[in-house]
Scaffold this active site. Sequence first.
Site, PDB file in Angstrom:
ATOM      1  N   CYS A 271       0.802  -1.238   0.000  1.00 19.54           N
ATOM      2  CA  CYS A 271       0.000   0.000   0.000  1.00 19.54           C
ATOM      3  C   CYS A 271       0.832   1.284   0.000  1.00 19.54           C
ATOM      4  O   CYS A 271       0.768   2.067  -0.945  1.00 19.54           O
ATOM      5  CB  CYS A 271      -0.920   0.004   1.218  1.00 19.54           C
ATOM      6  SG  CYS A 271      -2.079  -1.368   1.202  1.00 19.54           S
TER       7      CYS A 271
HETATM    8  N1  LIG Z   1      -2.950  -5.960   2.083  1.00 25.16           N
HETATM    9  C1  LIG Z   1      -3.387  -4.922   2.763  1.00 25.16           C
HETATM   10  O1  LIG Z   1      -3.039  -4.760   3.930  1.00 25.16           O
HETATM   11  C2  LIG Z   1      -4.348  -3.915   2.145  1.00 25.16           C
HETATM   12  C3  LIG Z   1      -4.922  -2.960   2.986  1.00 25.16           C
HETATM   13  C4  LIG Z   1      -5.807  -2.037   2.466  1.00 25.16           C
HETATM   14  C5  LIG Z   1      -6.098  -2.052   1.098  1.00 25.16           C
HETATM   15  N2  LIG Z   1      -5.516  -2.959   0.284  1.00 25.16           N
HETATM   16  C6  LIG Z   1      -5.903  -2.941  -1.127  1.00 25.16           C
HETATM   17  O2  LIG Z   1      -6.748  -4.045  -1.389  1.00 25.16           O
HETATM   18  C7  LIG Z   1      -6.537  -4.521  -2.710  1.00 25.16           C
HETATM   19  C8  LIG Z   1      -6.195  -6.011  -2.676  1.00 25.16           C
HETATM   20  O3  LIG Z   1      -4.977  -6.184  -1.981  1.00 25.16           O
HETATM   21  P1  LIG Z   1      -4.524  -7.560  -1.342  1.00 25.16           P
HETATM   22  O4  LIG Z   1      -3.426  -7.221  -0.394  1.00 25.16           O
HETATM   23  O5  LIG Z   1      -5.699  -8.322  -0.840  1.00 25.16           O
HETATM   24  O6  LIG Z   1      -3.938  -8.291  -2.642  1.00 25.16           O
HETATM   25  P2  LIG Z   1      -3.594  -9.857  -2.776  1.00 25.16           P
HETATM   26  O7  LIG Z   1      -2.628  -9.947  -3.894  1.00 25.16           O
HETATM   27  O8  LIG Z   1      -3.278 -10.451  -1.455  1.00 25.16           O
HETATM   28  O9  LIG Z   1      -4.975 -10.503  -3.227  1.00 25.16           O
HETATM   29  C9  LIG Z   1      -5.583 -10.248  -4.452  1.00 25.16           C
HETATM   30  C10 LIG Z   1      -6.224 -11.534  -4.935  1.00 25.16           C
HETATM   31  O10 LIG Z   1      -6.908 -11.238  -6.140  1.00 25.16           O
HETATM   32  C11 LIG Z   1      -6.732 -12.311  -7.040  1.00 25.16           C
HETATM   33  N3  LIG Z   1      -6.987 -11.810  -8.381  1.00 25.16           N
HETATM   34  C12 LIG Z   1      -6.156 -11.136  -9.216  1.00 25.16           C
HETATM   35  N4  LIG Z   1      -6.796 -10.842 -10.353  1.00 25.16           N
HETATM   36  C13 LIG Z   1      -8.049 -11.328 -10.241  1.00 25.16           C
HETATM   37  C14 LIG Z   1      -9.173 -11.341 -11.092  1.00 25.16           C
HETATM   38  N5  LIG Z   1      -9.152 -10.775 -12.305  1.00 25.16           N
HETATM   39  N6  LIG Z   1     -10.289 -11.923 -10.625  1.00 25.16           N
HETATM   40  C15 LIG Z   1     -10.328 -12.495  -9.408  1.00 25.16           C
HETATM   41  N7  LIG Z   1      -9.299 -12.526  -8.556  1.00 25.16           N
HETATM   42  C16 LIG Z   1      -8.165 -11.944  -8.969  1.00 25.16           C
HETATM   43  C17 LIG Z   1      -5.319 -12.784  -6.780  1.00 25.16           C
HETATM   44  O11 LIG Z   1      -5.118 -14.114  -7.216  1.00 25.16           O
HETATM   45  C18 LIG Z   1      -5.228 -12.649  -5.255  1.00 25.16           C
HETATM   46  O12 LIG Z   1      -5.640 -13.824  -4.599  1.00 25.16           O
HETATM   47  C19 LIG Z   1      -5.445  -3.635  -3.305  1.00 25.16           C
HETATM   48  O13 LIG Z   1      -6.055  -2.591  -4.010  1.00 25.16           O
HETATM   49  C20 LIG Z   1      -4.754  -3.090  -2.081  1.00 25.16           C
HETATM   50  O14 LIG Z   1      -4.151  -1.838  -2.342  1.00 25.16           O
HETATM   51  C21 LIG Z   1      -4.640  -3.914   0.782  1.00 25.16           C
END
Ligand SMILES: NC(=O)c1ccc[n+]([C@@H]2O[C@H](COP(=O)([O-])OP(=O)(O)OC[C@H]3O[C@@H](n4cnc5c(N)ncnc54)[C@H](O)[C@@H]3O)[C@@H](O)[C@H]2O)c1
Length: 434
Positions: A271
């Site tokens: 992030c």
């Molecule tokens: N990790 C954190 O602490 C956090 C906190 C706040 C916000 N975010 C935001 O949340 C969002 C997701 O982050 P995350 O950390 O969960 O990412 P992540 O990579 O852990 O998870 C994303 C998931 O989406 C899947 N994916 C990718 N493309 C896809 C598609 N077309 N259809 C379905 N699934 C798909 C991936 O295989 C993966 O399992 C981002 O925008 C991030 O900035 C993350």
Amino acid sequence: MKQSLLDKIASKDARIGIVGLGYVGLPLMLRFAEVGYKVLGFDIDTSKVDALMAGRSYIEHISADSIASARQQGFEATTDFSRAGEADTLILCVPTPLNKYREPDLSYVLNTIDALVPYLRKGHLVSLESTTYPGTTDEELLPRIESRGFKVGEDVFLVFSPEREDPGNPNFTTRTIPKVCGGVTPACLETGVALYSAVIDKVVPVSSTRAAEMTKLLENIHRAVNIGLVNEMKIVADKMNIDIFEVIRAAATKPFGFVPYYPGPGLGGHCIPIDPFYLTWKAREYGLHTRFIELAGEVNSGMPDWVVGKVAAALNTRKKSINGSKVLVLGIAYKKNVDDMRESPSVFLMEKLRDLGAEVAYSDPHVPVFPKMREHHFDLSSVALTAESLASYDCVLLATDHDRFDYELIKQNAKLIVDSRGRYQQPFDHLVKA
Ligand SMILES: NC(=O)c1ccc[n+]([C@@H]2O[C@H](COP(=O)([O-])OP(=O)(O)OC[C@H]3O[C@@H](n4cnc5c(N)ncnc54)[C@H](O)[C@@H]3O)[C@@H](O)[C@H]2O)c1
């Protein structure tokens, strides 16, 4: 449409669809399951779907037991997007990285919505949770949904509700972290607030999806800029022979008007190093420059080089150079007590040290084997910390201060310690603060 969706949410008959089962989607799934909703999870990664269906977890702080009990509660995971119609809500939790030009890469969000649109039906509530620039929901999602002939706010409901998570922090859970929500129309907002209020103690409605998108960016830019500030203060304090960590601890005793931020070897995680640049990119459309964001990025991305300079200076006092020295990096996750290595400054440190000729090893109780990463490769496993192993390195670089490290053992046995986290408060002979 709206009333029947609200009724389904209230009676827990709504089936919750979550798309993207990663660090954000998985805890959200668990929370909906815990409250008694049936959840249908979608992901493109077959190995994740298979693991979840078998009741296994792939994130260290999420237990297999919790997945197994969600399964008993009716949770299913699938790669089959044609099943989207079975769900009443579609909550998008997919990645939003930067491309190689450090511009927003919306491809995951757009691929996801494009994959879902053919299966949208009246009564669906679509919520985007991925961090992104203001305008994404109404410029990108809204037209795609309406291309099917649906009227958003009447047939299909669309909100943006950013995720807030602090992985590894035991003081907050999905339930207790207040959640901001903005809708495209008042009816969209009403359905979004109803959905999240069913599982989260406090939902904070805002007037638009753009306000909700900007709220998330402000939170993360606030962190990036303040971390940049303390990193710069650290460099100045170091030259003046003042311990910045002591200064921050003292300043933090002020009961108002000061928020402590701590310097480190750089910025990490999915992030804080990335999200601010979503705003930088969008601001250009308005002829504006985001100078604080750029400056903080410059300071923060320069920190690994500064720390490497400290390692070189420390080895120099022992008549050694980085070239040919054995260096053990402690902690390769991007922050303490987690196993997440995305954008970890430790990896940049390891690469820089290796490029300068050091023989690099690492120890991290949360990362037993250096994982396959798109742009980084080390064929290494975590070194077990013992008196003998510690003593065999010319320098031990503390990059991420996990609580599971035995700091006394490290102090007693390492020949030279470069501490980039302020973990050792009292000075000793073979300690260099960085
Ligand atoms: N990790 C954190 O602490 C956090 C906190 C706040 C916000 N975010 C935001 O949340 C969002 C997701 O982050 P995350 O950390 O969960 O990412 P992540 O990579 O852990 O998870 C994303 C998931 O989406 C899947 N994916 C990718 N493309 C896809 C598609 N077309 N259809 C379905 N699934 C798909 C991936 O295989 C993966 O399992 C981002 O925008 C991030 O900035 C993350």
